[in-house]
Design a protein around this motif. Sequence first.
Motif, PDB file in Angstrom:
ATOM      1  N   ARG A   1       0.926  -1.365   0.044  1.00  0.00           N
ATOM      2  CA  ARG A   1       0.044   0.019   0.086  1.00  0.00           C
ATOM      3  C   ARG A   1       0.857   1.271   0.321  1.00  0.00           C
ATOM      4  N   ILE A   2       1.828   1.235   0.734  1.00  0.00           N
ATOM      5  CA  ILE A   2       2.736   2.360   0.908  1.00  0.00           C
ATOM      6  C   ILE A   2       3.414   2.555  -0.687  1.00  0.00           C
ATOM      7  N   MET A   3       3.855   1.354  -1.444  1.00  0.00           N
ATOM      8  CA  MET A   3       4.368   1.576  -2.591  1.00  0.00           C
ATOM      9  C   MET A   3       3.160   2.311  -3.560  1.00  0.00           C
ATOM     10  N   ILE A   4       2.134   1.794  -3.509  1.00  0.00           N
ATOM     11  CA  ILE A   4       0.980   2.308  -4.382  1.00  0.00           C
ATOM     12  C   ILE A   4       0.803   3.737  -4.068  1.00  0.00           C
ATOM     13  N   ALA A   5       0.932   4.236  -2.846  1.00  0.00           N
ATOM     14  CA  ALA A   5       0.819   5.629  -2.289  1.00  0.00           C
ATOM     15  C   ALA A   5       1.707   6.385  -2.864  1.00  0.00           C
ATOM     16  N   MET A   6       2.979   6.028  -2.848  1.00  0.00           N
ATOM     17  CA  MET A   6       4.076   6.541  -3.323  1.00  0.00           C
ATOM     18  C   MET A   6       4.111   6.682  -4.877  1.00  0.00           C
ATOM     19  N   ALA A   7       3.676   5.964  -5.578  1.00  0.00           N
ATOM     20  CA  ALA A   7       3.548   5.909  -7.002  1.00  0.00           C
ATOM     21  C   ALA A   7       2.447   7.105  -7.252  1.00  0.00           C
ATOM     22  N   LEU A   8       1.440   7.017  -6.641  1.00  0.00           N
ATOM     23  CA  LEU A   8       0.169   7.853  -6.748  1.00  0.00           C
ATOM     24  C   LEU A   8       0.795   9.433  -6.641  1.00  0.00           C
ATOM     25  N   LEU A   9       1.571   9.518  -5.399  1.00  0.00           N
ATOM     26  CA  LEU A   9       1.869  10.875  -5.084  1.00  0.00           C
ATOM     27  C   LEU A   9       2.515  11.730  -6.184  1.00  0.00           C
ATOM     28  N   THR A  10       3.219  10.863  -7.130  1.00  0.00           N
ATOM     29  CA  THR A  10       3.910  11.596  -8.402  1.00  0.00           C
ATOM     30  C   THR A  10       2.827  12.157  -9.364  1.00  0.00           C
ATOM     31  N   GLU A  11       1.566  11.704  -9.249  1.00  0.00           N
ATOM     32  CA  GLU A  11       0.511  11.866 -10.210  1.00  0.00           C
ATOM     33  C   GLU A  11       1.104  11.525 -11.659  1.00  0.00           C
ATOM     34  N   PRO A  12       1.362  10.381 -11.719  1.00  0.00           N
ATOM     35  CA  PRO A  12       2.123   9.910 -13.047  1.00  0.00           C
ATOM     36  C   PRO A  12       0.977   9.987 -14.194  1.00  0.00           C
ATOM     37  N   GLU A  13       1.535   9.666 -15.425  1.00  0.00           N
ATOM     38  CA  GLU A  13       0.564   9.533 -16.589  1.00  0.00           C
ATOM     39  C   GLU A  13       0.447   8.227 -16.643  1.00  0.00           C
ATOM     40  N   LEU A  14       1.339   7.314 -16.374  1.00  0.00           N
ATOM     41  CA  LEU A  14       1.504   5.893 -16.564  1.00  0.00           C
ATOM     42  C   LEU A  14       2.156   5.229 -15.141  1.00  0.00           C
ATOM     43  N   LEU A  15       1.110   4.292 -14.691  1.00  0.00           N
ATOM     44  CA  LEU A  15       1.638   3.588 -13.613  1.00  0.00           C
ATOM     45  C   LEU A  15       1.751   2.467 -14.226  1.00  0.00           C
ATOM     46  N   ILE A  16       2.873   1.511 -13.885  1.00  0.00           N
ATOM     47  CA  ILE A  16       3.324   0.239 -14.388  1.00  0.00           C
ATOM     48  C   ILE A  16       3.446  -0.527 -12.960  1.00  0.00           C
ATOM     49  N   ALA A  17       2.513  -1.663 -12.813  1.00  0.00           N
ATOM     50  CA  ALA A  17       2.401  -2.614 -11.586  1.00  0.00           C
ATOM     51  C   ALA A  17       3.082  -3.933 -12.160  1.00  0.00           C
ATOM     52  N   ASP A  18       4.192  -4.423 -11.636  1.00  0.00           N
ATOM     53  CA  ASP A  18       4.672  -5.774 -12.139  1.00  0.00           C
ATOM     54  C   ASP A  18       4.778  -6.709 -11.121  1.00  0.00           C
ATOM     55  N   GLU A  19       3.540  -7.499 -11.379  1.00  0.00           N
ATOM     56  CA  GLU A  19       2.898  -8.671 -10.344  1.00  0.00           C
ATOM     57  C   GLU A  19       3.144  -7.921  -8.931  1.00  0.00           C
ATOM     58  N   PRO A  20       2.358  -7.116  -8.926  1.00  0.00           N
ATOM     59  CA  PRO A  20       2.291  -6.380  -7.206  1.00  0.00           C
ATOM     60  C   PRO A  20       1.578  -7.161  -6.362  1.00  0.00           C
ATOM     61  N   THR A  21       0.974  -8.237  -6.597  1.00  0.00           N
ATOM     62  CA  THR A  21       0.277  -9.090  -5.489  1.00  0.00           C
ATOM     63  C   THR A  21       1.033 -10.360  -5.439  1.00  0.00           C
ATOM     64  N   THR A  22       1.864 -10.674  -6.330  1.00  0.00           N
ATOM     65  CA  THR A  22       2.458 -12.164  -6.281  1.00  0.00           C
ATOM     66  C   THR A  22       3.037 -12.663  -4.931  1.00  0.00           C
ATOM     67  N   ALA A  23       3.718 -11.657  -4.376  1.00  0.00           N
ATOM     68  CA  ALA A  23       4.471 -11.972  -3.033  1.00  0.00           C
ATOM     69  C   ALA A  23       3.617 -11.880  -2.042  1.00  0.00           C
ATOM     70  N   LEU A  24       2.362 -11.855  -2.319  1.00  0.00           N
ATOM     71  CA  LEU A  24       1.413 -11.648  -0.910  1.00  0.00           C
ATOM     72  C   LEU A  24       0.531 -13.032  -0.813  1.00  0.00           C
ATOM     73  N   ASP A  25       0.298 -13.151   0.555  1.00  0.00           N
ATOM     74  CA  ASP A  25      -1.139 -14.556   0.550  1.00  0.00           C
ATOM     75  C   ASP A  25      -2.117 -13.892  -0.046  1.00  0.00           C
ATOM     76  N   VAL A  26      -2.959 -15.064  -0.160  1.00  0.00           N
ATOM     77  CA  VAL A  26      -4.122 -15.012  -0.983  1.00  0.00           C
ATOM     78  C   VAL A  26      -5.129 -14.195  -0.570  1.00  0.00           C
ATOM     79  N   THR A  27      -5.447 -13.832   0.671  1.00  0.00           N
ATOM     80  CA  THR A  27      -6.398 -13.061   1.427  1.00  0.00           C
ATOM     81  C   THR A  27      -5.926 -11.467   0.937  1.00  0.00           C
ATOM     82  N   ILE A  28      -4.462 -11.231   1.306  1.00  0.00           N
ATOM     83  CA  ILE A  28      -4.023  -9.832   1.202  1.00  0.00           C
ATOM     84  C   ILE A  28      -4.193  -9.500  -0.397  1.00  0.00           C
ATOM     85  N   GLU A  29      -3.790 -10.591  -1.198  1.00  0.00           N
ATOM     86  CA  GLU A  29      -3.721 -10.372  -2.678  1.00  0.00           C
ATOM     87  C   GLU A  29      -5.280  -9.847  -2.905  1.00  0.00           C
ATOM     88  N   ALA A  30      -6.173 -10.277  -2.548  1.00  0.00           N
ATOM     89  CA  ALA A  30      -7.633 -10.075  -2.942  1.00  0.00           C
ATOM     90  C   ALA A  30      -7.700  -8.475  -2.573  1.00  0.00           C
TER      91      ALA A  30
END
Length: 323
Positions: A165-194
């Motif tokens: 969530r911190i990384m998502i906040a960090m990315a959004l704070l720069t108000e980018p035109e393009l946000l690239i998320a590379d498997e942002p949920t792969t390292a998380l367990d299933v409940t947290i992934e959802a």
Amino acid sequence: MSEAPLLSIRSLDVDFHTRSGIAQVLRGVDLDIPRGAIMGVVGESGSGKSTLASAIMRLLPGNLAALRGEIRLGDTDLLKLSDAEMARVRGQRIAMIFQDPMTALNPVFTIGTQLADAQRGRWPKASKRELLERAVDMMAKVGIPDPKRRLTQYPHEFSGGMRQRIMIAMALLTEPELLIADEPTTALDVTIEAQIVKLFEEVREIFSGSMLFISHSLAVVSSLCDSVAVMYAGRPAEVAPSTRLFEHPAHPYTAALLACEVGSEAERHAPLRSIPGQVPSVINVPNACIYADRCERAIETCRSGVPLFREIEPGHRAACVLA
Ligand SMILES: Nc1ncnc2c1ncn2[C@@H]1O[C@H](COP(=O)(O)OP(=O)(O)O)[C@@H](O)[C@H]1O
Ligand SMILES: [Mg+2]
């Protein structure tokens, strides 16, 4: 008339030097992401998804052997920029979220300092206090409880889900035109992934830019993305609006991926089905459909040339002679 896409990739090839020869890691990638849209990129491990992200960011490794094609962000051809110009694009117009947030967070600085520093390039004249206020605001928006207190904590004091969530906040704070998320949920367990997938859905409300969402799972991208690109061994197999892709997959590989993932609740808890065979080497690639050896429907034509990545209906393309 449709508006020009924000990101437009044409005929992108990426080769790496390896000890066994030149690896054709990406070949003929063509993608368009409209403004405000989310495109999913799906493929098995090794299909070139991270290399695609690195090519857009122009952060390719030192053993790069060839980089051809065009990557346009709005009016800017990223492959023609100087290194200094590209560094500004990375800090301000494109933001990236990685699979493992710990690789992107610095363990020795507080979250507050890192969230403030990330915005520096974007708002050079803002005071640290203003940047911290923006950070607290964004932390609340991405579901971090008690954000003011948490500013003074270090990355290791956050759980995996909270760090993402911190990384998502960090990315959004720069108000980018393009946000690239590379498997942002792969390292998380299933409940947290959802929960994090749900957060990405909510992010649409506060983020007006475009998103490239990379995942190895069709199920994850199905709910989130407007369109999906399926990659196989570094080649685009199929690109389509999400609903079309799930209802009418045109490429046998997409159909096989769907058959592995989609099923009843009981089936999903059974051992995972997988597509027989292995992802082929991308060194000394034969002049044939690269999926032919694993394809149940392969015919002679498939082994006598590389299939065109052609449009089969508006907005729907597939690299298969049978499509
Ligand atoms: N620096 C490199 N040198 C040689 N081969 C690489 C390099 N980086 C990635 N590859 C190869 O390129 C292919 C695609 O890798 P990657 O983009 O990481 O795939 P994905 O993210 O889909 O798992 C893999 O076969 C990988 O081994
Ligand atoms: Mg990857």
